[in-house]
Design a protein around this motif. Structure first.
Motif, PDB file in Angstrom:
ATOM      1  N   PHE A 129       4.606   9.925  -7.724  1.00 53.34           N
ATOM      2  CA  PHE A 129       6.034   9.724  -7.496  1.00 53.34           C
ATOM      3  C   PHE A 129       6.558   8.655  -8.452  1.00 53.34           C
ATOM      4  O   PHE A 129       5.924   7.614  -8.626  1.00 53.34           O
TER       5      PHE A 129
ATOM      6  N   ALA B  70       1.821   1.816  -3.546  1.00 50.01           N
ATOM      7  CA  ALA B  70       0.632   2.238  -4.294  1.00 50.01           C
ATOM      8  C   ALA B  70       0.303   3.699  -4.000  1.00 50.01           C
ATOM      9  O   ALA B  70       0.007   4.473  -4.915  1.00 50.01           O
ATOM     10  N   ALA B  71       0.371   4.086  -2.713  1.00 50.47           N
ATOM     11  CA  ALA B  71       0.050   5.463  -2.347  1.00 50.47           C
ATOM     12  C   ALA B  71       1.008   6.428  -3.038  1.00 50.47           C
ATOM     13  O   ALA B  71       0.584   7.437  -3.609  1.00 50.47           O
ATOM     14  N   ALA B  72       2.297   6.104  -3.003  1.00 47.40           N
ATOM     15  CA  ALA B  72       3.285   6.991  -3.621  1.00 47.40           C
ATOM     16  C   ALA B  72       3.060   7.083  -5.131  1.00 47.40           C
ATOM     17  O   ALA B  72       3.105   8.170  -5.709  1.00 47.40           O
ATOM     18  N   ARG B  73       2.797   5.947  -5.757  1.00 52.48           N
ATOM     19  CA  ARG B  73       2.567   5.963  -7.207  1.00 52.48           C
ATOM     20  C   ARG B  73       1.305   6.733  -7.558  1.00 52.48           C
ATOM     21  O   ARG B  73       1.273   7.466  -8.541  1.00 52.48           O
ATOM     22  N   SER B  74       0.269   6.579  -6.728  1.00 54.44           N
ATOM     23  CA  SER B  74      -0.993   7.263  -7.028  1.00 54.44           C
ATOM     24  C   SER B  74      -0.818   8.777  -6.925  1.00 54.44           C
ATOM     25  O   SER B  74      -1.560   9.534  -7.531  1.00 54.44           O
ATOM     26  N   GLN B  75       0.173   9.213  -6.147  1.00 56.27           N
ATOM     27  CA  GLN B  75       0.417  10.657  -6.046  1.00 56.27           C
ATOM     28  C   GLN B  75       1.307  11.173  -7.171  1.00 56.27           C
ATOM     29  O   GLN B  75       1.495  12.379  -7.298  1.00 56.27           O
TER      30      GLN B  75
ATOM     31  N   GLY C 137       0.803  -1.221   0.000  1.00 54.62           N
ATOM     32  CA  GLY C 137       0.000   0.000   0.000  1.00 54.62           C
ATOM     33  C   GLY C 137       0.837   1.274   0.000  1.00 54.62           C
ATOM     34  O   GLY C 137       0.416   2.299  -0.518  1.00 54.62           O
ATOM     35  N   GLN C 138       2.040   1.196   0.573  1.00 54.34           N
ATOM     36  CA  GLN C 138       2.914   2.371   0.594  1.00 54.34           C
ATOM     37  C   GLN C 138       3.415   2.695  -0.815  1.00 54.34           C
ATOM     38  O   GLN C 138       3.476   3.860  -1.206  1.00 54.34           O
TER      39      GLN C 138
END
Lengths: 240, 235
Positions: free
Chosen positions: B132, B125-130, B122-123
């Protein structure tokens, strides 16, 4: 704003999406419902490139989403709210909100901080700016995650089952914020099991089952007069 | 073993105390430079092993398996003779740096790989969704979390590395073990086996024990914090 053309997604031999065509207009509130394993989460994960499509195309505002364009498109167009919140545990709440705008959008720190504070106020958690996310309840973490999405100032927000991991008493506080957001010109794509929310907020509801879009329409059509047998069967199970 | 109680043997060791300290300094020097090389190699290996690209993962795997499954002492000899025969003129000390760095790079790489893999999907995924990219995701989101996890096993690696400088005696290094060995077999100083090895061992222990203690304390603190966080989520 978002356009999917004949999107297929396979995990090994398992075909999770079997040729999806879907267009989401700017500012539209689209709610995707369906049984677990129906492919609805995979569907929105294809929209922001977290999953690469096996075949077919995804366009964001006319730009093709690929492995190469993903970072730039997400930076400019979209944010995502996850089932498990996925806040960054090594950063404070304020730092969670500021990281991407400062590092990716070159927003000056002072501006990012002010914007972050506005958004924290909006979700009612301004007093938690300096704490670490793991000290907060699930509902609070999800509200922070929504504030983090808003601080990107992007036109699209994806919500991937945002209330499914929450204790029942915390679901409402998150839904209330999402309802409030829906009055703005943000494009929202929401995967959820909250039918009350779908009815109140959705411009359009899409029912997904077995990797296909079975039926779509206004909430009115959907909850009063669904056409397909499978839609009716699903709704009768979930609306008791 | 009667030399352990021999005042004369102890007096000889005391007389040559500067030699032992010098050996310790050489050992620490090899350890520090070896560690820097090992960190650089290990960082690269850890990233390659978690890159998701088959070619890079294969390279990392082969490297790790090769260095973990042959003895360090053999690698030291091989490197020394290979370099000597190929006409490369470098000192024994530098051979030591490189050998220790290559060998421990494999272990540091494995520690790094495990640390990165311990971060929830999830970490990423979160970074990619933003928005990064790979390097930024690693730098701002994943590695800061990894560092905390891998600190205890990394310190254990440092301890192992310090002790493994002893293998350098085979190519005639000036490390603490070589010094001690030369001392007990030396013409003028020979015979004081017991006191010399005790002193050599004590010097190693004085350096390594505090590090091990620190690693243990870090690990316990980390576990306590995890417990607290789990409790917090349930509450």
């Amino acid at each position: 704003m978002i356009k999917l053309k004949n999107v297929h997604k396979k995990f090994g031999h398992l075909e999770v999406l079997k040729g999806i065509d879907l267009t989401v207009e700017k500012g539209e509130k689209l709610v995707t419902i369906g049984p677990s394993g129906s492919g609805k989460s995979t569907l929105i994960r294809c929209m922001n490139g977290l999953e690469e499509v096996t075949a077919g195309e995804v366009y964001i505002d006319g730009h093709r989403m690929t492995h190469k364009t993903r970072a730039a498109l997400n930076r400019q167009y979209s944010s995502m709210v996850f089932q498990q919140f996925n806040l960054y545990p090594h950063l404070t709440v304020m730092e969670n909100l500021m990281l991407a705008p400062v590092k990716l959008k070159n927003m000056p720190k002072a501006e990012a901080q002010e914007l972050a504070m506005q958004n924290l106020k909006r979700v009612g958690l301004a007093q938690k700016a300096q704490v670490y996310p793991t000290t907060l309840s699930g509902g609070q973490q999800q509200r922070i995650a929504i504030a983090r999405s808003l601080t990107m100032k992007n036109p699209i927000i994806y919500f991937d089952e945002p209330t499914s991991a929450l204790d029942p008493e915390m679901v409402q506080e998150v839904l209330d914020i999402m309802v409030e957001l829906s009055h703005e010109n943000i494009t929202m794509v929401v995967v959820t099991h909250e039918m009350g929310f779908a009815r109140e907020v959705a411009d359009r509801v899409v029912f997904c089952d077995g990797g296909n879009l079975i039926e779509q329409g206004t909430p009115e059509h959907f909850f009063t007069n669904p056409e397909h047998e499978r839609t009716r069967a699903f709704l009768s199970k979930i609306l008791r | 073993m009667e030399t352990i109680f021999s005042a004369k043997a102890w007096a000889t060791v005391w007389q040559y105390r500067a030699t032992f300290l010098n050996g310790l300094i050489n050992t620490l020097q090899s350890a520090v430079v070896g560690l820097v090389i090992a960190m650089v190699i290990g960082f690269a290996i850890g990233l390659m092993a978690t890159s998701g690209r088959r070619g890079l993962q294969a390279v990392a795997r082969v490297y790790v398996e090769f260095f973990q499954n042959t003895p360090l002492i053999l690698q030291v000899c091989f490197l020394y003779y290979a370099l000597a025969y190929s006409g490369v003129r470098i000192t024994v000390v530098v051979v030591g740096f490189i050998a220790l760095g290559l060998y421990h790079g494999a272990y540091v790489g494995e520690v790094g790989r495990a640390g990165i893999q311990a971060i929830p999907a999830g970490q990423f995924a979160a970074a990619r969704s933003q928005g990064f990219g790979y390097a930024q995701t690693m730098r701002y989101v994943i590695l800061p979390q990894t560092v905390k996890i891998i600190l205890p096993p990394m310190v254990n690696q440092v301890v192992a590395l310090i002790k493994n400088t002893s293998c350098l005696y085979i190519i005639g290094g000036a490390d603490l073990i070589a010094t001690t060995y030369n001392f007990v077999t030396g013409a003028s100083t020979g015979g004081a086996y017991g006191p010399a090895y005790l002193v050599g061992g004590l010097l190693f222990f004085l350096v390594c024990y505090p590090l091990s203690m620190m690693a243990g304390r870090w690990e316990r603190r980390l576990k306590a914090r995890d417990q607290m966080q789990k409790g917090g989520e349930q509450a």
